[in-house]
Motif scaffolding. Structure first.
Motif, short mmCIF file in Angstrom:
data_model
loop_
_atom_site.label_atom_id
_atom_site.label_comp_id
_atom_site.label_asym_id
_atom_site.label_seq_id
_atom_site.Cartn_x
_atom_site.Cartn_y
_atom_site.Cartn_z
N ALA B 53 0.84 -1.20 0.00
CA ALA B 53 0.00 0.00 0.00
C ALA B 53 0.87 1.24 0.00
O ALA B 53 2.01 1.22 0.47
N GLY B 54 0.32 2.31 -0.52
CA GLY B 54 0.93 3.62 -0.37
C GLY B 54 0.73 4.11 1.05
O GLY B 54 0.26 3.36 1.93
N CYS B 55 1.05 5.36 1.30
CA CYS B 55 1.04 5.90 2.66
C CYS B 55 -0.30 5.66 3.37
O CYS B 55 -1.36 6.02 2.86
N LEU B 56 -0.22 5.02 4.54
CA LEU B 56 -1.42 4.72 5.33
C LEU B 56 -1.68 5.80 6.38
O LEU B 56 -2.57 5.65 7.21
N ASP B 57 -0.92 6.88 6.33
CA ASP B 57 -1.13 8.02 7.23
C ASP B 57 -0.86 7.65 8.70
O ASP B 57 -1.54 8.10 9.61
N ALA B 58 0.14 6.78 8.88
CA ALA B 58 0.57 6.43 10.25
C ALA B 58 2.09 6.43 10.27
O ALA B 58 2.73 5.55 10.83
N HIS B 61 4.62 5.53 13.01
CA HIS B 61 4.51 4.19 13.60
C HIS B 61 4.99 3.09 12.67
O HIS B 61 4.63 1.93 12.84
N VAL B 66 -2.39 -2.59 8.29
CA VAL B 66 -3.80 -2.65 8.69
C VAL B 66 -4.42 -3.90 8.07
O VAL B 66 -4.12 -4.25 6.94
#
Lengths: 108, 108
Positions: B53-58, B61, B66
């Protein structure tokens, strides 16, 4: 849940000679950008995320999109379809039936 | 559902100068490969998919993971953690608590 809905858009690019084609070649990146723009426009940024993804294993149906947690799969999505998916599915809670992929039954 | 569980591993790469770092720089690609190997070893290929996946906005961390449809988030995952996630979570149905990210509460 960090997001109420999490949209994954396949942006996988296969070699041009691959007869399956690929979601990137069919416009996956433009579809993801259309989701990002529409989510911002509808005030859903932060609550719903449009994410790029590698191969979703639905290459013949690209650009492929899956929305979780509901696990709804869409295929052949174009940027023009995006406002309808946002309006009906993400706001109204009803999948856009004409774009849905068939279910695959695996195992027994 | 096309997959019983769908694992997304962030493989986003930011510029080296970005102080947040990035999941790719922290080993996201090796984590995804470890999931693929372990799923095959445990006979779960086809039923559970390990997806890039591209950026998971975490970003703080990373490597972030996910798993849907349950929407369980993990952070700081290493390849050495993967057999435990597969055994406990994907087979046993119990999240690996020590690796979970805190929930973000958004909106009202």
């Amino acid at each position: 849940m960090r997001f109420r809905c999490h949209i994954f858009v396949c942006e996988n690019r296969r070699p041009d000679a691959d007869e399956r084609g690929s979601c990137a070649a069919r416009g996956g990146e433009a579809v993801r950008q259309a989701f990002k723009d529409e989510l911002r426009r509808r005030g859903l940024k932060g609550e719903v995320r449009a994410n790029g993804a590698g191969c979703l294993d639905a290459c013949g149906h690209g650009p492929a999109v899956v929305i979780y947690p509901e696990g709804t799969w869409y295929g052949g999505v174009t940027p023009a379809d995006v406002p309808e998916i946002v309006e009906r599915h993400l706001i109204g809670g009803q999948p856009v039936e004409r774009l849905r992929l068939p279910k695959l039954e695996r195992g027994a």
